[in-house]
Every structure is written in C-alpha cells, then in structure tokens.
Design a protein around this motif. Sequence first.
Motif, mmCIF file in Angstrom:
data_model
loop_
_atom_site.group_PDB
_atom_site.id
_atom_site.type_symbol
_atom_site.label_atom_id
_atom_site.label_comp_id
_atom_site.label_asym_id
_atom_site.label_seq_id
_atom_site.Cartn_x
_atom_site.Cartn_y
_atom_site.Cartn_z
ATOM 1 N N THR A 1 83.855 93.032 29.231
ATOM 2 C CA THR A 1 84.913 93.409 30.430
ATOM 3 C C THR A 1 84.239 94.115 31.593
ATOM 4 O OG1 THR A 1 85.448 95.677 29.558
ATOM 5 C CG2 THR A 1 86.626 93.468 28.719
ATOM 6 N N ARG A 2 83.047 94.684 31.317
ATOM 7 C CA ARG A 2 82.705 95.344 32.406
ATOM 8 C C ARG A 2 81.302 94.772 33.423
ATOM 9 N NH1 ARG A 2 86.389 98.174 30.024
ATOM 10 N NH2 ARG A 2 86.527 100.372 30.643
ATOM 11 N N VAL A 3 80.563 93.988 32.442
ATOM 12 C CA VAL A 3 79.592 93.097 32.666
ATOM 13 C C VAL A 3 79.733 91.651 32.282
ATOM 14 C CG1 VAL A 3 77.091 92.863 33.309
ATOM 15 C CG2 VAL A 3 78.122 95.097 33.056
ATOM 16 N N PRO A 4 80.442 90.712 32.897
ATOM 17 C CA PRO A 4 80.463 89.620 32.088
ATOM 18 C C PRO A 4 79.363 88.859 31.853
ATOM 19 C CG PRO A 4 82.162 89.887 33.841
ATOM 20 C CD PRO A 4 81.076 90.819 33.983
ATOM 21 N N PHE A 5 79.316 87.982 30.610
ATOM 22 C CA PHE A 5 78.125 87.425 30.239
ATOM 23 C C PHE A 5 78.164 86.171 29.848
ATOM 24 C CE2 PHE A 5 78.906 90.465 27.024
ATOM 25 C CZ PHE A 5 78.807 89.714 25.724
ATOM 26 N N GLY A 6 77.402 85.371 29.743
ATOM 27 C CA GLY A 6 77.608 83.829 29.013
ATOM 28 C C GLY A 6 77.033 83.921 27.601
ATOM 29 N N GLU A 7 76.839 82.791 27.198
ATOM 30 C CA GLU A 7 76.404 82.465 25.662
ATOM 31 C C GLU A 7 74.843 82.675 25.869
ATOM 32 O OE1 GLU A 7 76.820 82.417 21.847
ATOM 33 O OE2 GLU A 7 78.331 82.403 23.123
ATOM 34 N N THR B 1 69.180 93.228 41.025
ATOM 35 C CA THR B 1 67.908 93.479 40.431
ATOM 36 C C THR B 1 68.105 93.796 38.889
ATOM 37 O OG1 THR B 1 68.010 95.750 40.796
ATOM 38 C CG2 THR B 1 66.906 94.552 42.570
ATOM 39 N N THR B 2 69.165 94.222 38.371
ATOM 40 C CA THR B 2 69.257 94.477 36.931
ATOM 41 C C THR B 2 70.202 93.545 36.153
ATOM 42 O OG1 THR B 2 68.680 96.486 37.400
ATOM 43 C CG2 THR B 2 69.589 96.507 35.239
ATOM 44 N N THR B 3 69.817 93.126 35.089
ATOM 45 C CA THR B 3 70.755 92.337 34.311
ATOM 46 C C THR B 3 70.770 92.966 32.777
ATOM 47 O OG1 THR B 3 68.827 91.053 33.211
ATOM 48 C CG2 THR B 3 69.859 89.916 35.323
ATOM 49 N N ILE B 4 71.524 92.299 32.169
ATOM 50 C CA ILE B 4 71.223 92.805 30.621
ATOM 51 C C ILE B 4 70.219 92.975 30.091
ATOM 52 C CG2 ILE B 4 72.447 92.545 28.305
ATOM 53 C CD1 ILE B 4 75.155 91.601 29.641
ATOM 54 N N SER C 1 73.280 85.066 27.300
ATOM 55 C CA SER C 1 72.834 86.189 27.280
ATOM 56 C C SER C 1 73.504 86.983 26.063
ATOM 57 C CB SER C 1 73.537 87.037 28.643
ATOM 58 O OG SER C 1 72.825 86.296 29.890
ATOM 59 N N ARG C 2 74.132 86.402 25.069
ATOM 60 C CA ARG C 2 74.782 86.789 24.126
ATOM 61 C C ARG C 2 73.919 87.834 23.284
ATOM 62 N NH1 ARG C 2 79.654 87.043 21.945
ATOM 63 N NH2 ARG C 2 79.623 87.591 19.589
ATOM 64 N N ALA C 3 72.506 87.398 22.875
ATOM 65 C CA ALA C 3 71.594 87.819 22.045
ATOM 66 C C ALA C 3 71.173 89.243 22.755
ATOM 67 C CB ALA C 3 70.439 86.966 21.880
ATOM 68 N N ASP C 4 70.890 88.984 24.033
ATOM 69 C CA ASP C 4 70.675 90.503 24.798
ATOM 70 C C ASP C 4 71.748 91.406 24.783
ATOM 71 O OD1 ASP C 4 67.979 89.597 25.436
ATOM 72 O OD2 ASP C 4 68.712 88.802 27.298
ATOM 73 N N ALA C 5 72.852 90.824 24.825
ATOM 74 C CA ALA C 5 74.108 91.884 25.060
ATOM 75 C C ALA C 5 74.422 92.415 23.574
ATOM 76 C CB ALA C 5 75.508 91.119 25.118
ATOM 77 N N LYS C 6 73.903 91.599 22.469
ATOM 78 C CA LYS C 6 74.151 92.179 21.219
ATOM 79 C C LYS C 6 73.070 93.291 20.832
ATOM 80 C CE LYS C 6 74.708 90.317 16.501
ATOM 81 N NZ LYS C 6 74.684 89.212 15.837
ATOM 82 N N ALA C 7 72.030 92.928 21.353
ATOM 83 C CA ALA C 7 70.744 93.979 21.161
ATOM 84 C C ALA C 7 71.184 95.175 21.996
ATOM 85 C CB ALA C 7 69.680 93.383 21.650
ATOM 86 N N ALA D 1 76.729 99.609 31.481
ATOM 87 C CA ALA D 1 77.369 98.402 32.362
ATOM 88 C C ALA D 1 77.322 99.163 33.840
ATOM 89 C CB ALA D 1 78.974 98.322 31.734
ATOM 90 N N ALA D 2 77.870 100.282 34.141
ATOM 91 C CA ALA D 2 78.047 100.683 35.342
ATOM 92 C C ALA D 2 76.504 100.712 35.908
ATOM 93 C CB ALA D 2 78.727 102.157 35.274
ATOM 94 N N TYR D 3 75.558 100.965 35.113
ATOM 95 C CA TYR D 3 74.121 100.822 35.814
ATOM 96 C C TYR D 3 74.071 99.688 36.272
ATOM 97 C CZ TYR D 3 69.179 101.585 36.212
ATOM 98 O OH TYR D 3 67.884 101.849 36.633
ATOM 99 N N ILE D 4 74.045 98.462 35.434
ATOM 100 C CA ILE D 4 73.934 97.003 35.502
ATOM 101 C C ILE D 4 74.703 96.704 36.767
ATOM 102 C CG2 ILE D 4 73.905 94.811 34.692
ATOM 103 C CD1 ILE D 4 73.433 96.234 31.776
ATOM 104 N N LYS D 5 75.915 96.956 36.798
ATOM 105 C CA LYS D 5 76.928 96.475 37.722
ATOM 106 C C LYS D 5 76.513 96.795 39.017
ATOM 107 C CE LYS D 5 81.621 95.621 38.485
ATOM 108 N NZ LYS D 5 83.217 95.826 37.913
ATOM 109 N N THR D 6 76.068 98.237 39.244
ATOM 110 C CA THR D 6 75.779 98.602 40.644
ATOM 111 C C THR D 6 74.457 98.291 41.168
ATOM 112 O OG1 THR D 6 74.952 100.601 39.682
ATOM 113 C CG2 THR D 6 77.198 100.751 40.262
ATOM 114 N N ARG D 7 73.529 97.724 40.222
ATOM 115 C CA ARG D 7 72.348 97.307 40.698
ATOM 116 C C ARG D 7 72.033 95.659 40.504
ATOM 117 N NH1 ARG D 7 72.196 102.432 39.514
ATOM 118 N NH2 ARG D 7 70.588 103.771 40.219
ATOM 119 N N GLY D 8 73.249 94.946 40.696
ATOM 120 C CA GLY D 8 73.610 93.609 40.198
ATOM 121 C C GLY D 8 72.408 92.767 40.460
#
Length: 468
Positions: free
Chosen positions: A186-192, A225-228, A194-200, A216-223
């Motif tokens: 809900t904070r940083v939408p991701f696809g299938e 340069t920064t991914t999950i 990226s699911r493994a990284d999101a799970k980790a 999520a806020a850190y990732i979103k504000t640095r969209g």
Amino acid sequence: VPFSRDDLFVGREDIIAKVSERRVAASSHTRVALVGLGGVGKSQIAIEYAYRLKEIEPHVLVVWIHASSPTRFRQEYRDMANRLLLPGREDPEADVLQLVHAWLSDGRNGRWLMILDNVDDDSVFFGNDLDNHARPLESFLPQTAHGTILITSRNTVAATNLVGGHGDVVEVEPMGEEDALALLHTRVPFGEASRADAKALVYVLERIPLAITHAAAYIKTRGSTTTIATYLELFRESEANQVHLLSRKEWKDIRRDHSIRHAVIATWQISFKHIQATEPQAADLLALMSMFDKQGIPRWLLQGTTRQLDFEDALAPLLSFSFVRTEVGEEALAMHRLVQLSMRRWLEAESELGKWVKESIQALSAAFPSGDYQTWEQCRVLLPHLKEVASHTTEDREGLEKQAESALRAGWYLLLMGEYTAAEGFLRLSLDIREKVLGPEHPDTLTSVSRLGSVLQRQGKYEEAEAM
C-alpha cells in the motif's frame, strides 16, 4: 478522534473482531487493552476500530485521550468538558475531572467509547493525582454499562491493572507475512518480479508495522535512486546501515500523537529510558541480553549467581514491555533483532557498550565448557551466543584473553563434531588474539597453534598444518 482514518489500513481483522465481540457481548462495563511492542500498530488498530464503530453506531460518542502522563490526561478531560459544554467548567474552583466523570456516568447522555492511548506508565492512573491527592486518576474513569474503554499500552502490567475485572488484555504481535507484504504494497506498490525482495524486506524488519512504514517512506521519498531491492541491500550490508535507516527523522507520521512521532529506533529507546529509571536491574538484564544471539538465550546464562527471585523481578518488566519473550518451555529467552540493535545503539550513546561487551564475554567464558563429549549439549546451546559475542570488539586485555579461551573451547567442540571449517574459524580467532595479547611463544598461544594445526590436518591442509 484526532486522527483521520487510514484508507490503506490492512490486516488485524482478528484483533478488531475480538474488541467488537467483547463490547457487544458485555452486559456491564467493558474494558479491552491492546498490548504489544512499541511500533506494532496498537494505536492504528484503535483508530480503525473507532471509525468502524461510528459507521455501525453513529450516535456513540467516541473520546480519544492520550494518557502518557497525568498532565496530558487532565488536559484531555478539560478539552472534553469544553467540547461537551459542561456547566460549571469555567469555574476556577470546579473539579473538571469530576464534572466529566459525572457526565459520562449518566446513562441519559448515551453510549460512549473512550480510547486511552499510550498507557505505558502504571503510575499515571494509580499514583496520587497532583491536583487531588485523595483520588488517583483511575477513579475518574467511569465503570458504567453504557461505556467502553479501549486501552493501548506497551506495558502489560499497566494495561492489566487498568482493565481490572472488566475485560481482556489482547496481545498485538507483529503482522503475519501476507499482511506485512500488503502493508508494504500500500505504501510502495511492487509487482511479482519484486515480491521476493519485498518478502525478504518485511522479514528483516520482523514484520513490525512501524519499521515497514518507515522503510516504505524512505524508499518512496528516494524513488529515483532507491528501490525495495536497493534498500534491502543497504540494510543487509551492516549494522551501522540498519541503525541509520531506522533512525531517519525526516518522515513524520501525522496519524501518531505529536509527542511520539519518533523513528522506530527512538520509539524503543524511550521505553529503555523509562525502564532504566524505574527498574535498573531490568535495564541491566536487557543490556546483557542484547550482547548475545537474539534467540535461545538460556535463563541460567543470564541469571548467573543472581538469586532466582531477584532474576524474576528483573525479567518481569522486560516481558511486560514485550522486549523479550520466553521460549522452549520458558527455559530460554528471545528478543526481536531490531530491539537488540536499538539497545546496542542506546548503550553506545550512553557510553556503556564496552561495559556490557565485557560482561557478556565474562558470562560466556564462565559458562562455555571444555568441548569434550559430555559437554556437547551445553556447547550446542551456547555456540550461537559465542559467535555473536566474538563479533564484538574490545580492547580490554582480560576480556580478550577470555574471548580467546572461549573460542579455543568452541573450536575443540566443533573439531570433535567434524565441523572443521567452523572449527578453523574459532581456532584462528583464538590464535590471533593470543598472538596479539600474549605473544607467539606463550604456552596458551602454542595451545591454540596446536589445535589449529589439528583441524587443518583433518581438512587435508597438510602444508598449513605442518607450518603450525
């Protein structure tokens, strides 16, 4: 309710159902407490429940009170008196607490839900009120059938005392994996992909909602340069990175009270300070625990020569604040890795880290056995903690000598178990320390040399073994 509804709220349906069922089923005054680690989402559950209740029963009065101190509680009651336009509230001699209590106690004024948020300090409601020495603040909480009190607290003792015989204490644990992933999504939408990284990521954040939303806020504000994936890589890189990422102060959650809008690390450190001030033995126990591996810490290792009753008294506040939990039939203890990290950084800031590194080295040195066959079970239990303690740096000569001796015993145990690679690591550590502290010709150094030569020979590293 001073906070807007979270349109992205996910999970926690079981807890909301428990609160609803308890309120509906009750024929008398009801109190329910949500208890758990700071940042686990207790206040957010309370907010969501309040909005759902208003949808079902729009005529119910919902009152939100931040109850972290007597001052805040009294101010919230004064604000309530003003909102309700209670007669006599402007009289300087009036007891506003009693005015509000009387109004809430009167069934003609309808049904109400009072949310007492952040009831972490037991003395707030059960100590003497500064404005009215005869009555503790708890006595101004009505016990009427038409009223329900929902409490959020990090402190099980404080919550249990306030609930009394009127209801239940509901433990709020970190989220399940699917709910944690949904929260991140809900904070940083991701696809299938990226699911493994999101799970980790939710795993290393231990599925703690505040930690997930901060990440999520850190990732979103640095969209740009920064991914999950890159956040996860940074987080795994070092303990220093973890502290940095979880201590960022620029993100503010406006759906938390202004007095507690802290980064996740600081959220727990506030409770550490409270425990240190009120239960210093408990703070010392938590400091020692934070030096070991995060799980499977034997109670006997921590207790040492402390009397059983004194140890139980020190442990109780840590269990009450959900900083530690029992394992293996309550014979071992565990703590969240992020709480452990937060405690270490707090000790560092208080210039106490070196002291507790030394204490942990001494405790393990006294406990770790010879490594011979009859001690294998004890070695197995203690080995993860020795690995963790061996990673701490110390300049204390006595501590270094004890580290070297413990590493030697662990290496011998692993050699006898046939785990030669692991044995080599411990024996090299023992040798390196002893060469540095005692010199290459010291008898203890030569013992480490001999053991290392043996394990190299077992691995077929004959030239290195011969050199030893």
